[in-house]
Design an enzyme around this catalytic site. Structure first.
Site, short mmCIF file in Angstrom:
data_model
loop_
_atom_site.label_atom_id
_atom_site.label_comp_id
_atom_site.label_asym_id
_atom_site.label_seq_id
_atom_site.Cartn_x
_atom_site.Cartn_y
_atom_site.Cartn_z
N THR A 146 0.82 -1.22 0.00
CA THR A 146 0.00 0.00 0.00
C THR A 146 0.84 1.26 0.00
O THR A 146 0.33 2.35 -0.21
CB THR A 146 -0.92 0.04 1.23
OG1 THR A 146 -0.14 -0.31 2.38
CG2 THR A 146 -2.06 -0.94 1.08
N HIS A 150 6.11 -0.53 7.32
CA HIS A 150 5.98 0.14 8.61
C HIS A 150 5.91 -0.91 9.71
O HIS A 150 6.03 -2.11 9.45
CB HIS A 150 4.77 1.07 8.62
CG HIS A 150 3.49 0.42 8.22
ND1 HIS A 150 2.81 -0.45 9.06
CD2 HIS A 150 2.77 0.47 7.09
CE1 HIS A 150 1.73 -0.88 8.44
NE2 HIS A 150 1.68 -0.35 7.24
N HIS A 162 4.19 -4.22 9.51
CA HIS A 162 4.75 -5.33 8.76
C HIS A 162 5.81 -6.09 9.56
O HIS A 162 6.26 -7.15 9.15
CB HIS A 162 5.43 -4.82 7.48
CG HIS A 162 4.50 -4.17 6.52
ND1 HIS A 162 4.52 -2.83 6.27
CD2 HIS A 162 3.49 -4.68 5.76
CE1 HIS A 162 3.59 -2.53 5.37
NE2 HIS A 162 2.94 -3.63 5.05
N LYS A 185 -10.95 -4.90 7.34
CA LYS A 185 -11.20 -3.55 6.83
C LYS A 185 -12.69 -3.25 6.90
O LYS A 185 -13.51 -4.14 6.71
CB LYS A 185 -10.75 -3.41 5.38
CG LYS A 185 -9.34 -3.88 5.11
CD LYS A 185 -8.34 -2.86 5.57
CE LYS A 185 -6.95 -3.13 5.01
NZ LYS A 185 -6.59 -4.55 5.04
N ARG A 224 -11.05 -0.59 -0.17
CA ARG A 224 -9.82 0.16 -0.34
C ARG A 224 -9.79 0.89 -1.68
O ARG A 224 -10.34 0.44 -2.67
CB ARG A 224 -8.66 -0.82 -0.27
CG ARG A 224 -7.66 -0.73 -1.39
CD ARG A 224 -6.38 -0.15 -0.93
NE ARG A 224 -5.75 -1.08 0.01
CZ ARG A 224 -5.08 -2.15 -0.35
NH1 ARG A 224 -4.97 -2.44 -1.60
NH2 ARG A 224 -4.53 -2.92 0.52
N GLN A 242 -5.51 -14.97 -3.06
CA GLN A 242 -4.52 -15.33 -2.04
C GLN A 242 -4.44 -16.84 -1.89
O GLN A 242 -3.36 -17.40 -1.67
CB GLN A 242 -4.86 -14.68 -0.70
CG GLN A 242 -3.79 -14.93 0.33
CD GLN A 242 -3.91 -14.05 1.56
OE1 GLN A 242 -4.44 -12.95 1.50
NE2 GLN A 242 -3.42 -14.54 2.69
N ASP A 267 -5.83 -11.97 11.41
CA ASP A 267 -6.92 -11.64 10.49
C ASP A 267 -6.77 -12.36 9.15
O ASP A 267 -7.65 -12.30 8.30
CB ASP A 267 -7.00 -10.12 10.27
CG ASP A 267 -5.70 -9.55 9.72
OD1 ASP A 267 -4.67 -10.24 9.79
OD2 ASP A 267 -5.73 -8.42 9.21
N LYS A 289 -3.64 1.07 18.28
CA LYS A 289 -2.74 0.42 17.35
C LYS A 289 -1.29 0.75 17.67
O LYS A 289 -0.95 1.88 17.92
CB LYS A 289 -3.04 0.89 15.93
CG LYS A 289 -3.51 -0.23 15.03
CD LYS A 289 -3.57 0.26 13.59
CE LYS A 289 -4.43 -0.66 12.77
NZ LYS A 289 -5.20 0.03 11.74
N LYS A 318 1.48 3.82 15.69
CA LYS A 318 0.86 5.04 15.18
C LYS A 318 1.53 6.23 15.83
O LYS A 318 1.65 6.31 17.04
CB LYS A 318 -0.63 5.05 15.52
CG LYS A 318 -1.46 4.11 14.68
CD LYS A 318 -1.55 4.57 13.24
CE LYS A 318 -2.71 5.55 13.07
NZ LYS A 318 -2.91 5.88 11.66
N THR A 319 1.97 7.18 15.03
CA THR A 319 2.51 8.40 15.58
C THR A 319 1.55 9.53 15.26
O THR A 319 0.56 9.33 14.57
CB THR A 319 3.89 8.72 14.96
OG1 THR A 319 3.69 9.07 13.59
CG2 THR A 319 4.81 7.53 15.06
#
Length: 429
Positions: free
Chosen positions: A41, A46, A49, A83, A87, A177, A198, A233, A236-237
């Site tokens: 994506t 990040h 992953h 989700k 997307r 998949q 998930d 989460k 996350k910043t």
RNA sequence: GGGGGGUUUCCCGAGCGGUCAAAGGGGUCAGACUGUAAAUCUGAUGGCAGUGCCUUCGCAGGUUCGAAUCCUGCACCCCCCA
């Protein structure tokens, strides 16, 4: 070959497997090939992953061969699992760029060169992209009972929501998949897929398909989702995800994220992400609990992860910056010491003439540095006692900064609040 | 196609002609306490200037001395009936 199953288990990385009883033995028999998928994506990985990546890494360290699958094809569709909304579809060009960015970062975690267990990087666009629609329906789609697909959590959850539907395209995601798994089995004898919890539905879909098509029994394993103790989460910043790319999140900022982690998450993250062995982690945790205020756990975690992601030099920069910023009052530094940090914290260059005469109003300095988003914001910060120049509180709104306020030859260290830093550099026009 | 409801400041959500830059909550920011933690408490939270000005309440017009609040048209969303 070390016992990777036991290793993963004590680290808390196993959420669910298709065969708890036999997997450990199966993995101990001989080197296996294991794969995990990554959704392209963005052009950088990040922290989200990191779990899958470190799991592959542990498999490789234990003597198995990891395959990192980049979803160049599936990324065009978007996995509906977990989700709430469909997307945004990515263009082919954007995907290509993203895949390349992610590939280069994976080299830090996986060894692609080892002759026997070297990691393999594949892009499912290479085989899915060639499929014709009819061909796919006939060879793959035919083996998927719709009632089974509808029963999957990922699908059901979406259908139960009244405010967002599920498009046919997304619905088809699991077929792709699933086929990936079969393809990797055929090409690489890959018999194990790992992923986040998930992904269970998608993984089992692949296992079912392999049984129907090739009559083989493949395996799956999921890891827990990465969340913090407070339920939010991880990774996350304020400004978004905690990226692994230095251009997006510099070593100092990356390091600081982990230093700031709350106590409740430290133990878990040490086990999830670091290469430290069990006695070492237990020792660190014990030391941490003895005196949490020393943040032993956070320091260890931050150092290990920063080294892994940004290398030894990145870690040095991060630690040096931390020493300077979170030390005493700042003075008598040299540009050379600050220059490595300069690119990493929010920084701005201003003409040196700003410092002449009356000097630069601190309100303007805060705005220019980006620490305040408006003059009003800057005033507020100063009013409330949250503004610092070189780690010395600036209590007056009328404060003006002159050459005497420089921390080094050309730079000044501004701070808003307890830990938001910025550098200003004054250059000759 | 018919009927009804909605669109408010970062988010949720009050407001229903002036006293509204707009309640309350969330978030965010700052302070205190600490440990660059968590929890808690306090304050702040459109912009520029300091008792004023400017921009904001889906969009475009209109009525009024005066509108987020009333009218008209447009756009999008939701619900009910067909």
């Amino acid at each position: 070959m070390s016992d990777v199953f036991a290793e993963l288990a004590w680290r808390g990385l196993i959420h669910q497997t298709t065969d708890d009883a036999h997997l450990p033995g199966w993995l101990g028999e001989r080197p296996r090939t294991v794969y995990a998928g990554f959704d392209p994506t963005a052009d950088s990985l990040h922290v989200g992953h990191l779990m899958a990546l470190t799991i592959l890494r542990r498999f490789q360290q234990a003597g198995h061969r990891p395959i990192a699958l980049v979803g160049g094809a599936t990324g065009m569709i978007g996995d509906p699992s977990g989700k709430s909304e469909e997307r945004q579809l990515l263009s082919e060009d954007a995907l290509r760029a993203n895949v390349e960015g992610m590939q280069s970062q994976m080299r830090r975690f996986l060894d692609f060169d080892d002759p026997t267990r070297g990691a393999v990087l594949v892009n499912n666009y290479d085989w899915v992209g060639r499929f014709g629609y009819l061909e796919f329906l006939r060879d793959v789609g035919k083996h998927f009972p719709v009632n089974v697909m509808l029963a999957k959590d990922s699908v059901r959850n979406r259908l139960e929501r009244t405010d967002s539907g599920l498009s046919y395209t997304e619905f088809s995601y699991m077929l792709l998949q699933a086929y990936d798994f079969v393809h990797l089995y055929r090409e690489y004898d890959c018999q194990l897929q790992v992923g986040g919890s998930d992904q269970w539905g998608n993984i089992t879909a692949g296992i079912d398909l392999a049984r129907r098509l090739d009559g083989v029994q493949l395996h799956g394993m999921t890891c827990p989702l990465l969340t913090k103790a407070d339920g939010t989460k991880m990774g996350k910043t304020e400004s978004g995800a905690l990226w692994l790319a230095a251009e997006r999140v510099g070593p100092y900022q990356f390091y600081q994220y982990w230093i700031n982690l709350e106590d409740a998450d430290v133990d878990k993250c040490l086990r999830f992400f670091t290469d430290l062995d069990r006695p070492r982690i237990e020792a660190v945790v014990a030391e941490h609990l003895e005196d949490p205020s020393r943040r032993t756990g956070q320091r260890c975690l931050a150092a290990e992860l920063t080294r892994l992601v940004h290398g030894e030099s990145g870690l040095r920069i991060a630690q040096r910056a931390t020493e300077i910023f979170f030390g005493a009052e700042i003075s008598e530094l040299t540009d050379a010491e600050l220059v490595g940090i300069f690119t990493d914290v929010p920084s701005r260059e201003l003409p040196r003439t700003e410092l002449a005469g009356e000097g630069l109003a601190i309100v303007d300095a805060l705005c220019a540095s980006g620490l305040a988003k408006s003059k009003g914001d800057a005033r507020r910060t100063i009013d409330q006692g949250g503004a610092y120049v070189n780690n010395r509180r600036a209590d007056s709104i009328d404060r003006c900064l002159g050459p005497a306020d420089l921390a080094s030859e050309t730079m000044m260290v501004l701070r808003a609040g307890k830990k938001r830093y910025a550098l200003l550099r004054f250059v000759e026009p």
